[in-house]
Design an enzyme around this catalytic site. Structure first.
Site, PDB file in Angstrom:
ATOM      1  N   HIS A  88     -39.292  35.427   1.812  1.00 25.03           N
ATOM      2  CA  HIS A  88     -37.984  35.884   1.322  1.00 25.03           C
ATOM      3  C   HIS A  88     -36.936  35.834   2.437  1.00 25.03           C
ATOM      4  CE1 HIS A  88     -40.641  38.359  -1.496  1.00 25.03           C
ATOM      5  NE2 HIS A  88     -39.882  37.664  -2.322  1.00 25.03           N
ATOM      6  N   ASP A  95     -42.869  28.964  -6.122  1.00 23.59           N
ATOM      7  CA  ASP A  95     -42.792  29.023  -7.584  1.00 23.59           C
ATOM      8  C   ASP A  95     -42.148  27.725  -8.063  1.00 23.59           C
ATOM      9  OD1 ASP A  95     -43.650  31.904  -8.223  1.00 23.59           O
ATOM     10  OD2 ASP A  95     -42.227  32.134  -6.590  1.00 23.59           O
TER      11      ASP A  95
HETATM   12  O1  PAF Z   1     -39.488  34.671  -8.044  1.00 23.07           O
HETATM   13  C1  PAF Z   1     -39.253  35.858  -8.329  1.00 23.07           C
HETATM   14  O2  PAF Z   1     -39.400  36.771  -7.515  1.00 23.07           O
HETATM   15  C2  PAF Z   1     -38.790  36.199  -9.730  1.00 23.07           C
HETATM   16  O3  PAF Z   1     -39.427  35.438 -10.683  1.00 23.07           O
HETATM   17  C3  PAF Z   1     -37.259  36.152  -9.891  1.00 23.07           C
HETATM   18  C4  PAF Z   1     -36.719  34.745  -9.694  1.00 23.07           C
HETATM   19  C5  PAF Z   1     -36.600  37.089  -8.913  1.00 23.07           C
HETATM   20  C6  PAF Z   1     -36.871  36.588 -11.312  1.00 23.07           C
HETATM   21  O4  PAF Z   1     -37.305  37.877 -11.578  1.00 23.07           O
END
Ligand code: PAF
Length: 277
Positions: free
Chosen positions: A28, A141
């Site tokens: 992140h 993802d």
């Molecule tokens: O990847 C994530 O953490 C979630 O799927 C997101 C994009 C924040 C949507 O809730």
């Protein structure tokens, strides 16, 4: 949040959004770092979105650490952390959903019915609330990123979608908030995903002739089974269309989902083509 974002817009400032579900890790932080380079004001949203969890999934136990997350975001130069609660996002009469039909069908969409409708819906809401010029997502993802790109184009959202590379622990494990669930032997078993991907890349790099997706997938199955994990899927797909590929091309991605220790579902992926060594 809307008022603040509107004010920034009025001042001509470029806004970047990094949508997250919190429990922030180095993956992140790399998204925030990218956002800082791209915009004047950075918003991180932290919202564990109930709409994207199935009835038997980990919504209740999903790790939450808001105070620590705010400190981490601040250190990265983030200007606002937006953390609505579920009642704010989904009032009692809420009934709308966004569905990116085809791209949501296979892979994680097949294992987690309704998951990507929940993702697309909440991301569209977050876009409206935070008014970003650019939004930054992780490539771990992979399917999610493709779905968000499609939604953004289909709905003429005029937001630049930026994908950032997977960040890994030194031993190769792709960073994920769900790694918190891994204890003892499970942490070790979880390495089978990145090891299988590495092995596939090696297979492709060392092959003198065209190599079939089936060969790559069989090897992947074997490695995941040997580690004692349960493979949910292993697919070789085109990076843009997410369609299955039969032979490996420069656009091929190997994507894997597996259950570790019988319960922790992890995903990983990588481009398969390497320069020949
Ligand atoms: O990847 C994530 O953490 C979630 O799927 C997101 C994009 C924040 C949507 O809730």
């Amino acid at each position: 949040m809307s008022q603040q974002a509107a004010e920034w817009q009025r001042q001509g400032l470029k806004i970047a959004l990094v949508p997250t579900m919190g429990c922030l890790h180095a993956g992140h932080l790399s998204l925030m770092h990218k956002a800082v380079a791209l915009a004047d004001r950075i918003i991180v949203s932290i919202f564990v979105n109930p709409m994207q969890f199935g009835p038997n999934e980990d919504f209740g136990s999903y790790p939450r650490q808001l105070e620590m997350d705010c400190r981490l975001a601040e250190k990265e130069g983030v200007h606002a952390v937006f953390c609505p609660d579920a009642q704010d996002m989904y009032g009692p009469s809420f009934q709308t959903k966004v569905s990116v039909a085809n791209l949501s069908q296979g892979m994680c969409g097949a294992d987690r019915p309704g998951h990507f409708d929940g993702v697309a819906t909440v991301v569209l809401k977050l876009f409206h609330l935070t008014r970003p010029d650019v939004a930054v997502f992780g490539q771990k993802d992979f399917q999610q990123l493709a779905i968000i790109r499609r939604m953004t184009a289909d709905l003429n959202l005029n937001i630049e979608i930026v994908g950032c590379p997977i960040v890994r622990d030194p031993d190769g494990l792709a960073m994920s908030s769900r790694n918190k669930y891994l204890q003892g032997e499970s942490r070790n078993q979880a390495l089978c995903l990145s090891k299988a991907i590495l092995a596939a890349r090696r297979l492709v790099a060392e092959s003198q002739t065209e190599i079939s997706a089936d060969t790559v997938i069989s090897q992947t199955r074997e490695l995941i089974a040997q580690a004692g994990a349960k493979l949910e899927y292993a697919v070789v797909i085109n990076k843009d269309s997410l369609q299955n590929e039969s032979v490996i091309t420069e656009k091929s991605v190997l994507a894997i989902a597996a259950k570790i220790g019988g319960k922790v579902r992890l995903i990983d992926n990588a481009r398969l083509f390497l320069e020949r060594v």
